[in-house]
Write a protein that holds these residues in place. Structure first.
Motif, mmCIF file in Angstrom:
data_model
loop_
_atom_site.group_PDB
_atom_site.id
_atom_site.type_symbol
_atom_site.label_atom_id
_atom_site.label_comp_id
_atom_site.label_asym_id
_atom_site.label_seq_id
_atom_site.Cartn_x
_atom_site.Cartn_y
_atom_site.Cartn_z
ATOM 1 N N GLN A 122 0.812 -1.211 0.000
ATOM 2 C CA GLN A 122 0.000 0.000 0.000
ATOM 3 C C GLN A 122 0.851 1.269 0.000
ATOM 4 O OE1 GLN A 122 -2.822 0.168 3.167
ATOM 5 N NE2 GLN A 122 -3.978 1.780 2.161
ATOM 6 N N TRP A 123 0.538 2.158 -0.920
ATOM 7 C CA TRP A 123 1.222 3.447 -0.931
ATOM 8 C C TRP A 123 0.604 4.338 0.126
ATOM 9 C CZ3 TRP A 123 1.817 5.432 -6.684
ATOM 10 C CH2 TRP A 123 2.611 4.525 -7.407
ATOM 11 N N CYS A 124 1.436 5.196 0.671
ATOM 12 C CA CYS A 124 0.953 6.133 1.668
ATOM 13 C C CYS A 124 0.850 7.513 1.007
ATOM 14 C CB CYS A 124 1.928 6.149 2.840
ATOM 15 S SG CYS A 124 1.351 7.167 4.158
ATOM 16 N N TRP A 125 -0.370 8.004 0.838
ATOM 17 C CA TRP A 125 -0.589 9.296 0.180
ATOM 18 C C TRP A 125 -0.635 10.393 1.235
ATOM 19 C CZ3 TRP A 125 -0.890 9.964 -5.114
ATOM 20 C CH2 TRP A 125 -0.985 8.793 -5.863
ATOM 21 N N VAL A 126 0.073 11.485 0.994
ATOM 22 C CA VAL A 126 0.093 12.595 1.944
ATOM 23 C C VAL A 126 -0.166 13.900 1.188
ATOM 24 C CG1 VAL A 126 1.678 11.444 3.547
ATOM 25 C CG2 VAL A 126 2.598 12.864 1.701
ATOM 26 N N ASP A 127 -0.514 14.952 1.954
ATOM 27 C CA ASP A 127 -0.909 16.213 1.323
ATOM 28 C C ASP A 127 0.200 17.249 1.255
ATOM 29 O OD1 ASP A 127 -3.564 15.611 0.630
ATOM 30 O OD2 ASP A 127 -4.145 15.786 2.733
ATOM 31 N N ASP A 204 14.594 1.514 2.309
ATOM 32 C CA ASP A 204 13.375 0.872 2.810
ATOM 33 C C ASP A 204 12.108 1.687 2.543
ATOM 34 O OD1 ASP A 204 13.988 2.818 4.677
ATOM 35 O OD2 ASP A 204 14.381 1.418 6.320
ATOM 36 N N VAL A 205 12.246 2.939 2.143
ATOM 37 C CA VAL A 205 11.093 3.781 1.790
ATOM 38 C C VAL A 205 11.465 4.631 0.582
ATOM 39 C CG1 VAL A 205 9.334 5.394 2.645
ATOM 40 C CG2 VAL A 205 10.811 4.204 4.275
ATOM 41 N N VAL A 206 10.554 4.748 -0.367
ATOM 42 C CA VAL A 206 10.768 5.663 -1.490
ATOM 43 C C VAL A 206 9.788 6.825 -1.320
ATOM 44 C CG1 VAL A 206 10.619 5.953 -3.995
ATOM 45 C CG2 VAL A 206 11.571 3.847 -3.030
ATOM 46 N N VAL A 207 10.302 8.039 -1.408
ATOM 47 C CA VAL A 207 9.468 9.223 -1.199
ATOM 48 C C VAL A 207 9.453 10.039 -2.488
ATOM 49 C CG1 VAL A 207 9.015 11.194 0.299
ATOM 50 C CG2 VAL A 207 10.332 9.242 1.167
ATOM 51 N N THR A 208 8.263 10.383 -2.946
ATOM 52 C CA THR A 208 8.143 11.075 -4.223
ATOM 53 C C THR A 208 6.946 11.998 -4.218
ATOM 54 O OG1 THR A 208 7.969 10.732 -6.619
ATOM 55 C CG2 THR A 208 6.718 9.222 -5.243
ATOM 56 N N GLU A 225 8.191 -3.994 -6.481
ATOM 57 C CA GLU A 225 8.816 -5.324 -6.621
ATOM 58 C C GLU A 225 9.549 -5.735 -5.346
ATOM 59 O OE1 GLU A 225 10.175 -4.755 -11.217
ATOM 60 O OE2 GLU A 225 11.705 -5.367 -9.784
ATOM 61 N N LEU A 226 10.265 -4.776 -4.760
ATOM 62 C CA LEU A 226 11.081 -5.076 -3.581
ATOM 63 C C LEU A 226 10.273 -5.027 -2.286
ATOM 64 C CD1 LEU A 226 14.298 -2.963 -4.459
ATOM 65 C CD2 LEU A 226 13.958 -5.432 -4.751
ATOM 66 N N GLY A 227 9.000 -4.656 -2.392
ATOM 67 C CA GLY A 227 8.148 -4.593 -1.202
ATOM 68 C C GLY A 227 8.473 -3.423 -0.285
ATOM 69 N N LEU A 228 8.990 -2.327 -0.855
ATOM 70 C CA LEU A 228 9.332 -1.154 -0.040
ATOM 71 C C LEU A 228 8.094 -0.288 0.197
ATOM 72 C CD1 LEU A 228 12.645 0.007 -1.790
ATOM 73 C CD2 LEU A 228 12.277 -1.855 -0.160
ATOM 74 N N HIS A 229 8.133 0.485 1.258
ATOM 75 C CA HIS A 229 7.096 1.490 1.455
ATOM 76 C C HIS A 229 7.257 2.577 0.403
ATOM 77 C CE1 HIS A 229 5.709 0.063 5.363
ATOM 78 N NE2 HIS A 229 6.968 -0.113 5.697
ATOM 79 N N VAL A 230 6.130 3.183 0.019
ATOM 80 C CA VAL A 230 6.164 4.313 -0.906
ATOM 81 C C VAL A 230 5.331 5.439 -0.292
ATOM 82 C CG1 VAL A 230 5.486 5.137 -3.192
ATOM 83 C CG2 VAL A 230 6.460 2.843 -2.949
ATOM 84 N N VAL A 231 5.923 6.608 -0.209
ATOM 85 C CA VAL A 231 5.202 7.786 0.289
ATOM 86 C C VAL A 231 5.052 8.755 -0.882
ATOM 87 C CG1 VAL A 231 5.245 9.720 1.913
ATOM 88 C CG2 VAL A 231 6.158 7.485 2.605
#
Ligand code: NAP
Length: 258
Positions: A122-127, A204-208, A225-231
């Motif tokens: 699950q991606w974490c969406w922020v404002d 361990d986290v990709v932030v974009t 693919e690597l199962g990393l968190h995405v923000v």
């Protein structure tokens, strides 16, 4: 698509102003120049070696809403296409306000945003970037920050103790925490290169930002693919009164129809 075949002869003399700095702005400039429409592309001058569109180019700010309105009047600009990056929100606000003063038609050309693939963690969406920084600090210790040079100051505090990998086009003008690793490069990036980079740094986290487009999509494919968190920082919606298109060819047809 042949724009000439659409029967469009340019309403020459009234130039089109493209607010640029994106691949789709360059694509639109190329399409219009090809059929003889007078075009000026405008760049902010933020990066040291910008990719230049074909046709006339001006570089540097206009001086706010009034400066842009003056430019539109003095140059007799017939149409404005705001093809700036989805996160260049200051320029977009100014464009909306300036065309309202002058009465120049405005089109927004904006690439679609990204969406998580169904199999993605699950991606974490922020404002906001502040929220992204706070969430990232909770999610991991080795974040990969790809939010651009100008937003990095929002991350330095919350991530001061993280082993962050930071990728930017030009070096930032703020000093970064001692534990951070700075990488200057410019896309597009392949999945293989992104995988090698993220594995080597143990990210361990990709932030974009939700920039959209294909140039920088590979990092998200690899993160999934690597199962990393995405923000992901959400976009701010463009004013609904302005017509918006996502393809340069459609924007070119819109210009030619006028
Ligand atoms: P911004 O914060 O929205 O704009 C700040 C000021 O920079 C504007 O008020 C304007 O100055 C000037 N400016 C911005 N874009 C301009 C343009 N195309 N032509 C002339 N002046 C411009 O913009 P930003 O986020 O710094 O982005 C700057 C440029 O980089 C944009 O053109 C954008 O398309 C491109 N870009 C941005 C991002 C991003 O993540 N933000 C990523 C890739 C490319 P005045 O008020 O003096 O007119």
């Amino acid at each position: 698509m042949s724009l000439l075949a659409a029967g469009a002869t340019s309403d020459a003399g009234k130039p089109v102003l493209i607010l640029g700095g994106t691949a789709e702005a360059r694509e639109l400039a190329a399409l219009l120049v090809e059929v003889g429409v007078p075009v000026t592309s405008s760049l902010a001058g933020r990066v040291a070696r910008p990719r230049l569109p074909v046709g006339d180019v001006r570089i540097g700010g206009f001086g706010g809403v009034d400066g842009l309105a003056r430019y539109l009047r003095e140059r007799g600009i017939g149409l404005v296409v705001d093809a700036t990056h989805p996160f260049a929100q200051g320029m977009s606000r100014n464009a909306v306000a300036a065309v309202a003063l002058v009465g120049t038609p405005l089109l927004r050309l904006e690439r679609p945003g990204w969406e998580a693939s169904p199999q993605a963690r699950q991606w974490c969406w922020v404002d906001s970037h502040d929220e992204a920084a706070a969430v990232t600090a909770r999610l991991g210790h080795r974040p990969f920050l790809t939010v651009g040079r100008q937003s990095l100051d929002r991350f330095t505090g919350p991530l001061v103790d993280a082993d962050a990998l930071v990728r930017v086009v030009d070096p930032p003008d703020i000093s970064l925490p001692a534990r951070w690793t700075l990488l200057t490069s410019r896309g597009p990036y392949t999945a293989d290169a992104e995988r090698a980079l993220m594995v080597a740094h143990g990210c361990d986290v990709v932030v974009t930002k939700n920039s959209g487009g294909s140039f920088t999509w590979a990092k998200l494919q690899v993160a999934d693919e690597l199962g990393l968190h995405v923000v992901v920082v959400r976009r701010t919606a463009y004013p609904a009164v302005v017509q918006t298109m996502s393809a340069a060819a459609d924007a070119a047809a819109w210009v030619l129809a006028r």
